[in-house]
Scaffold this motif. Structure first.
Motif, PDB file in Angstrom:
ATOM      1  N   LEU A  22       1.055  -1.470   0.251  1.00 61.79           N
ATOM      2  CA  LEU A  22      -0.043   0.247  -0.172  1.00 61.79           C
ATOM      3  C   LEU A  22       0.938   1.275   0.373  1.00 61.79           C
ATOM      4  O   LEU A  22       0.604   2.380   0.370  1.00 61.79           O
ATOM      5  CB  LEU A  22      -1.060   0.187   1.081  1.00 61.79           C
ATOM      6  N   GLY A  23       2.346   1.285  -0.153  1.00 59.23           N
ATOM      7  CA  GLY A  23       2.847   2.298   0.313  1.00 59.23           C
ATOM      8  C   GLY A  23       3.351   2.610  -1.032  1.00 59.23           C
ATOM      9  O   GLY A  23       4.777   1.639  -1.861  1.00 59.23           O
ATOM     10  N   ILE A  24       2.789   3.881  -1.808  1.00 66.11           N
ATOM     11  CA  ILE A  24       3.259   4.153  -2.971  1.00 66.11           C
ATOM     12  C   ILE A  24       3.522   5.690  -3.157  1.00 66.11           C
ATOM     13  O   ILE A  24       2.526   6.621  -2.473  1.00 66.11           O
ATOM     14  CB  ILE A  24       1.879   3.844  -4.021  1.00 66.11           C
ATOM     15  N   GLU A  25       4.841   5.850  -3.531  1.00 65.27           N
ATOM     16  CA  GLU A  25       5.475   7.112  -3.756  1.00 65.27           C
ATOM     17  C   GLU A  25       5.292   7.923  -5.589  1.00 65.27           C
ATOM     18  O   GLU A  25       5.333   6.820  -6.508  1.00 65.27           O
ATOM     19  CB  GLU A  25       7.068   6.840  -3.708  1.00 65.27           C
ATOM     20  N   ASP A  26       4.658   8.813  -5.607  1.00 70.53           N
ATOM     21  CA  ASP A  26       5.123   9.243  -6.982  1.00 70.53           C
ATOM     22  C   ASP A  26       6.345   9.837  -7.125  1.00 70.53           C
ATOM     23  O   ASP A  26       7.167  10.161  -7.003  1.00 70.53           O
ATOM     24  CB  ASP A  26       4.366  10.673  -6.870  1.00 70.53           C
ATOM     25  N   ILE A  27       6.295   9.468  -9.090  1.00 72.51           N
ATOM     26  CA  ILE A  27       7.596   9.722  -9.377  1.00 72.51           C
ATOM     27  C   ILE A  27       7.250  10.270 -10.470  1.00 72.51           C
ATOM     28  O   ILE A  27       8.289  11.672 -10.564  1.00 72.51           O
ATOM     29  CB  ILE A  27       7.936   8.397 -10.337  1.00 72.51           C
ATOM     30  N   TRP A  28       6.321  10.417 -10.958  1.00 68.17           N
ATOM     31  CA  TRP A  28       6.437  11.652 -12.056  1.00 68.17           C
ATOM     32  C   TRP A  28       4.728  11.703 -12.179  1.00 68.17           C
ATOM     33  O   TRP A  28       3.399  10.651 -11.905  1.00 68.17           O
ATOM     34  CB  TRP A  28       6.658  10.771 -13.229  1.00 68.17           C
ATOM     35  N   ARG A  29       3.869  12.870 -12.024  1.00 69.67           N
ATOM     36  CA  ARG A  29       2.764  12.697 -12.674  1.00 69.67           C
ATOM     37  C   ARG A  29       2.447  13.937 -13.638  1.00 69.67           C
ATOM     38  O   ARG A  29       3.132  14.610 -14.105  1.00 69.67           O
ATOM     39  CB  ARG A  29       1.720  13.989 -11.563  1.00 69.67           C
TER      40      ARG A  29
END
Length: 210
Positions: A22-29
């Motif tokens: 469940l731990g997701i970090e954004d790389i690119w939006r």
């Protein structure tokens, strides 16, 4: 923009499709709101915020690139050049010519067209435009129009473990469930068969290009 706006599309997010983390970090939006994220548990990079399934399916079904038929059929074009490099790589790394080959995401059919040797060449492709070209111009009759989720079970009805080699180029990074993909592909490979995949390198290819 309100939720009642006909142009509003609510994006989908969820756990990592590889490990369920469940731990997701954004790389690119992307400006549309679509996000490439990385799982902090296993390091899998995926679309952590994406369009709904039915919209993705509709987009692939109608997908076509801005190529003329003349360009696509020209044996000197860049698509043929890439296909020939891939086939040369395949011949270098397997001990004998495959008798039966499957390409998942075969596009316009350039790789299957240059593939010499197999008595059976099968393709799976969701784009009706690309399937039509492969059948009409390259006479590739064994092209199944659809996604791997719908098409692999159809192939399995005939015979499991039917292929010596299964190829898929720049497809797996688009899939919502890569684990399911690998398992279903494995069911179609003979015990001594080969899986040939190509996918982007996250650290050398700009995500906005994709």
């Amino acid at each position: 923009m309100s939720r009642q706006d006909k142009n509003f599309i609510e994006l989908i997010s969820g756990p990592c499709p590889l490990c369920g983390g469940l731990g997701i970090e954004d790389i690119w939006r992307h400006p549309s709101g679509i996000v490439n994220g990385i799982c902090t548990a296993c390091g899998h990079v995926h679309l952590s915020k994406r369009l709904p399934d039915h919209i993705i399916a509709e987009s692939y079904q109608s997908f076509g690139q801005c190529y003329t038929d003349e360009f696509l059929a020209d044996e000197n074009n860049s698509l043929f050049a890439i296909a020939k490099k891939r086939f040369d790589f395949l011949r270098t790394h397997i001990p004998s010519c495959p008798d039966a080959a499957l390409e998942i995401g075969c596009g316009y059919g350039h790789f299957l067209k240059v593939m010499d040797g197999p008595s059976l060449k099968v393709g799976i492709e969701p784009s009706s435009t690309q399937v039509s070209f492969a059948r009409s111009f390259f006479k590739l009759d064994n092209i199944v129009e659809g996604t791997y989720e719908t098409s692999l079970p159809i192939l399995a009805e005939g015979s499991k473990q039917a292929f010596d080699v299964i190829c898929s180029f720049h497809v797996i990074e688009h899939l919502l469930n890569p684990v399911s993909f690998i398992k279903q592909v494995g069911d179609q490979l003979r015990p001594d068969g080969y899986l040939f995949l190509a996918l982007p390198n996250l650290f050398t290819l700009s995500p906005d290009f994709i």
